[in-house]
Design an enzyme around this catalytic site. Structure first.
Site, PDB file in Angstrom:
ATOM      1  N   ASN A 113       0.820  -1.226   0.000  1.00 46.73           N
ATOM      2  CA  ASN A 113       0.000   0.000   0.000  1.00 46.73           C
ATOM      3  C   ASN A 113       0.848   1.269   0.000  1.00 46.73           C
ATOM      4  O   ASN A 113       0.504   2.263  -0.626  1.00 46.73           O
ATOM      5  CB  ASN A 113      -1.027   0.002   1.144  1.00 46.73           C
ATOM      6  CG  ASN A 113      -0.402  -0.150   2.507  1.00 46.73           C
ATOM      7  OD1 ASN A 113       0.717  -0.640   2.654  1.00 46.73           O
ATOM      8  ND2 ASN A 113      -1.128   0.254   3.528  1.00 46.73           N
ATOM      9  N   LYS A 118      12.247  -7.676   2.781  1.00 51.69           N
ATOM     10  CA  LYS A 118      11.403  -8.328   1.777  1.00 51.69           C
ATOM     11  C   LYS A 118      10.417  -7.270   1.311  1.00 51.69           C
ATOM     12  O   LYS A 118       9.532  -6.856   2.054  1.00 51.69           O
ATOM     13  CB  LYS A 118      10.644  -9.533   2.329  1.00 51.69           C
ATOM     14  CG  LYS A 118       9.924 -10.289   1.183  1.00 51.69           C
ATOM     15  CD  LYS A 118       8.819 -11.197   1.634  1.00 51.69           C
ATOM     16  CE  LYS A 118       7.509 -10.504   1.853  1.00 51.69           C
ATOM     17  NZ  LYS A 118       6.899  -9.875   0.649  1.00 51.69           N
ATOM     18  N   PRO A 170       7.502  -5.525  -1.329  1.00 55.64           N
ATOM     19  CA  PRO A 170       6.203  -6.002  -1.812  1.00 55.64           C
ATOM     20  C   PRO A 170       6.300  -6.526  -3.248  1.00 55.64           C
ATOM     21  O   PRO A 170       6.717  -5.791  -4.151  1.00 55.64           O
ATOM     22  CB  PRO A 170       5.323  -4.757  -1.733  1.00 55.64           C
ATOM     23  CG  PRO A 170       6.274  -3.601  -1.778  1.00 55.64           C
ATOM     24  CD  PRO A 170       7.584  -4.053  -1.257  1.00 55.64           C
ATOM     25  N   GLU A 171       5.903  -7.778  -3.458  1.00 48.50           N
ATOM     26  CA  GLU A 171       6.048  -8.397  -4.793  1.00 48.50           C
ATOM     27  C   GLU A 171       5.169  -7.725  -5.835  1.00 48.50           C
ATOM     28  O   GLU A 171       5.478  -7.765  -7.023  1.00 48.50           O
ATOM     29  CB  GLU A 171       5.696  -9.900  -4.722  1.00 48.50           C
ATOM     30  CG  GLU A 171       6.752 -10.750  -4.050  1.00 48.50           C
ATOM     31  CD  GLU A 171       6.779 -10.603  -2.532  1.00 48.50           C
ATOM     32  OE1 GLU A 171       5.775 -10.117  -1.975  1.00 48.50           O
ATOM     33  OE2 GLU A 171       7.806 -10.958  -1.921  1.00 48.50           O
ATOM     34  N   GLY A 209       1.423  -5.507   7.777  1.00 50.42           N
ATOM     35  CA  GLY A 209       0.483  -6.239   6.925  1.00 50.42           C
ATOM     36  C   GLY A 209      -0.753  -6.595   7.721  1.00 50.42           C
ATOM     37  O   GLY A 209      -1.107  -5.903   8.677  1.00 50.42           O
ATOM     38  N   GLU A 224       3.031  -4.087  12.818  1.00 55.49           N
ATOM     39  CA  GLU A 224       2.141  -2.976  12.462  1.00 55.49           C
ATOM     40  C   GLU A 224       1.053  -3.576  11.596  1.00 55.49           C
ATOM     41  O   GLU A 224       1.266  -3.840  10.417  1.00 55.49           O
ATOM     42  CB  GLU A 224       2.960  -1.906  11.722  1.00 55.49           C
ATOM     43  CG  GLU A 224       2.385  -0.520  11.867  1.00 55.49           C
ATOM     44  CD  GLU A 224       1.337  -0.240  10.831  1.00 55.49           C
ATOM     45  OE1 GLU A 224       0.155  -0.522  11.115  1.00 55.49           O
ATOM     46  OE2 GLU A 224       1.673   0.229   9.756  1.00 55.49           O
ATOM     47  N   LEU A 225      -0.124  -3.827  12.207  1.00 51.92           N
ATOM     48  CA  LEU A 225      -1.132  -4.654  11.541  1.00 51.92           C
ATOM     49  C   LEU A 225      -2.378  -3.848  11.173  1.00 51.92           C
ATOM     50  O   LEU A 225      -2.308  -2.642  11.000  1.00 51.92           O
ATOM     51  CB  LEU A 225      -1.459  -5.842  12.452  1.00 51.92           C
ATOM     52  CG  LEU A 225      -0.212  -6.623  12.925  1.00 51.92           C
ATOM     53  CD1 LEU A 225      -0.592  -7.742  13.871  1.00 51.92           C
ATOM     54  CD2 LEU A 225       0.584  -7.154  11.739  1.00 51.92           C
ATOM     55  N   CYS A 227      -3.721   1.642   6.727  1.00 50.75           N
ATOM     56  CA  CYS A 227      -4.074   0.960   7.987  1.00 50.75           C
ATOM     57  C   CYS A 227      -4.743   1.909   8.970  1.00 50.75           C
ATOM     58  O   CYS A 227      -5.528   1.472   9.805  1.00 50.75           O
ATOM     59  CB  CYS A 227      -2.845   0.311   8.601  1.00 50.75           C
ATOM     60  SG  CYS A 227      -1.454   1.443   8.790  1.00 50.75           S
ATOM     61  N   GLU A 253     -11.579  -5.172   8.585  1.00 50.30           N
ATOM     62  CA  GLU A 253     -10.947  -3.996   7.991  1.00 50.30           C
ATOM     63  C   GLU A 253     -11.257  -3.961   6.493  1.00 50.30           C
ATOM     64  O   GLU A 253     -10.882  -4.894   5.777  1.00 50.30           O
ATOM     65  CB  GLU A 253      -9.432  -4.082   8.191  1.00 50.30           C
ATOM     66  CG  GLU A 253      -8.679  -2.922   7.603  1.00 50.30           C
ATOM     67  CD  GLU A 253      -7.181  -3.026   7.859  1.00 50.30           C
ATOM     68  OE1 GLU A 253      -6.652  -4.154   7.847  1.00 50.30           O
ATOM     69  OE2 GLU A 253      -6.551  -1.980   8.063  1.00 50.30           O
TER      70      GLU A 253
END
Ligand code: NAD
Length: 477
Positions: free
Chosen positions: A152, A175, A177-178, A228, A250-251, A284, A381
């Site tokens: 995002n 890692k 974001p793909e 995520g 951080e969800l 988020c 969410e």
């Protein structure tokens, strides 16, 4: 298509392909494949781990003063490259170009702030009980970090983890974001071009679960930071717990926005509509449950619907567009399912409520009313451009609804009463409460949630501290 770069892994100072087949990147505004990203296999991950281990031994010995200079160089490179990076970000993620520019420049500000903190990571001298004893608390970098950042905000979720870790003296395997890899790779390129030694920052992409399972369990990694969804966060935190690794999570969130009878309603409409539909709601901390006191309910709803209808939805590269497509097809499915569920339970669509066209992931800015509490959209969410507006009568009723969900990330309120404002700061269960403005996410402020929204902080001195071990040295002389 031609100006969208092919993204590679960056391991031990070298950009290269992964050992697995490259993954396709789709432009969410057109559904076209615009490029590919390298896909890391087990060998690539092991190479990154070895590099991060060696990189940590180099970087931890470099003074905060010198680390700060490298970070500041990286910040300046992002500013110099803002137009190029913003275009890449919009092509792969969809957000309007103005938001992509702001994200790039915001990332530079974040790096600058942590660069300053690198020079001020003071320890403490704790007064002793005996005159001949000296007690010192030293901040030592925790070690190589595995950082997982989402699609995002491909720059701004990654930059918080990377800057805080590097400022503290840690090495990092990021890692990225793909689905939106190239802008995140430009962030890494800025650090590389700024003079970061090989191995200190490594970038991988691939199958998320394969990468996280391997990195989190590996003894070289000492700290995990993940942004995520809550279900994935819980899995990763459990794995980290098995291996006794420090974690920042951080969800998800489901932010309440409470507007009281005494509020400046026009201000509330303007700021909350901006916060709701920015990045097409894929934020988020986006407000979702709009709780409006009865006397101003009609006025707020009318203004908010008009604000939603004034949004120009389209390709983020086009002039005048204020909301782009959703970043991937999964979000369209989610918006449709949440809307259908709400309507089937008696909810009404005040505006929007449907997809726009069948090319690209465009969804209308949507306002729902009369939605019962059991509806999915009031419990899950949405992570998209849906707002649910509901009336309330008393302060207590608003607080009860605000605190009803297991989430606790951000909360917003509008009131001209100082008494109410103070009470809100005390009574709302969330990591962040912002009253009468949208005051979140500045680098110098703590950013994080409680309950199912996670733990730890992604901003402020709190973020830096999570990359340090406090070591006590006590000496009797
Ligand atoms: P998802 O839960 O599959 O993925 C969310 C993020 O986690 C992605 O970046 C993904 O690459 C990563 N991920 C997934 N499984 C992983 C694993 N086993 N190990 C490491 N990383 C993993 O869902 P999605 O469809 O990509 O996103 C949907 C939901 O994710 C949203 O509804 C929202 O709740 C949440 N989300 C939150 C944020 C945030 O800023 N907190 C960002 C992106 C997505």
């Amino acid at each position: 298509m031609s100006d969208y770069p092919q993204t590679q892994l960056y391991i031990d100072g070298v950009w290269h392909d992964g050992s697995k087949e490259r993954l396709s990147i789709v432009n969410p505004a057109s559904d076209e494949i615009i490029g590919t990203v390298a896909n890391a296999g087990r060998d690539d991950l092991n190479e990154a781990l070895a590099a991060a281990s060696a990189g940590f031994n180099i970087w931890r010995e470099i003074s905060g003063f010198e680390r700060s200079k490298v970070l500041r160089n990286a910040a300046q490179l992002l500013r110099d490259r803002v137009e190029k990076i913003a275009r890449i970000l919009t092509l792969e993620q969809g957000k309007p170009l103005a938001e992509s520019r702001a994200e790039t420049l915001g990332a530079a500000d974040t790096i600058d702030w942590f660069a300053e903190e690198a020079r001020r990571a003071y320890g403490r001298v704790v007064p002793a009980r005996s005159p001949n004893v000296r007690q010192i608390v030293i901040k030592e970098p925790i070690g190589p970090v595995a950082a997982f950042s989402p699609w995002n905000f491909p720059l701004n979720q990654a930059v918080r983890k990377v800057s805080a870790g590097l400022a503290a003296g840690c090495s990092v395997i990021l890692k990225g974001p793909e689905e939106t890899p190239a802008s995140c790779a430009e962030l890494v390129r800025a650090f590389v071009d700024a003079g970061l030694p090989a191995g200190v920052l490594n970038l991988v992409y691939g199958v998320p679960a394969d990468i996280s399972n391997h990195l989190i369990a590996h003894p070289i990694i000492r700290k995990i930071s993940f942004t995520g969804s809550t279900p994935v966060g819980k899995q990763l935190a459990a794995l980290a717990g098995t291996h006794m690794k420090r974690v920042t999570m951080e969800l998800g969130g489901h932010a309440p926005a409470i507007v009281f009878d005494d509020a400046d309603v026009d201000l509330a409409v303007r700021i909350l509509a901006g916060a709701k539909f920015r990045n097409a709601g894929q934020v988020c901390v986006a407000p979702t449950r709009f709780l409006i006191q009865e006397k101003v309910y009609a006025k707020f709803l009318d203004g908010f619907v008009r604000a939603a209808e004034a949004i120009k939805v389209g390709n983020g590269l086009d002039a005048g567009v204020t909301m782009g497509p959703l970043a991937n097809g999964r979000r369209i499915g989610a918006m449709e399912a949440l809307t259908v569920d709400a309507v089937s339970r008696g909810g009404r669509i005040a505006t929007g409520g449907e997809r726009i066209g069948n090319r690209g992931n465009f969804y209308k800015p949507t306002v729902l009313t009369d939605v019962p509490l059991e509806a999915r959209v009031l419990n899950e969410e949405p992570f998209g451009p849906i707002a649910v507006v509901s009336p309330f009568s008393t302060y207590e009723a608003a607080i009860e609804e605000a605190n009803r969900l297991p989430y606790g990330l951000a909360a917003y309120a509008y009131t001209t009463s100082a008494k109410t404002s103070t009470a809100l700061g005390r009574d709302i269960q969330s990591g962040m409460v912002s009253v009468n403005h949208h005051g979140l996410a500045l680098p110098e402020l703590p950013f994080g949630g409680i309950k199912d929204s996670g733990y730890g902080s992604e901003g402020g001195t709190e973020a830096m501290d999570s990359y340090f071990n406090p070591k006590l040295v006590t000496e009797s002389v």
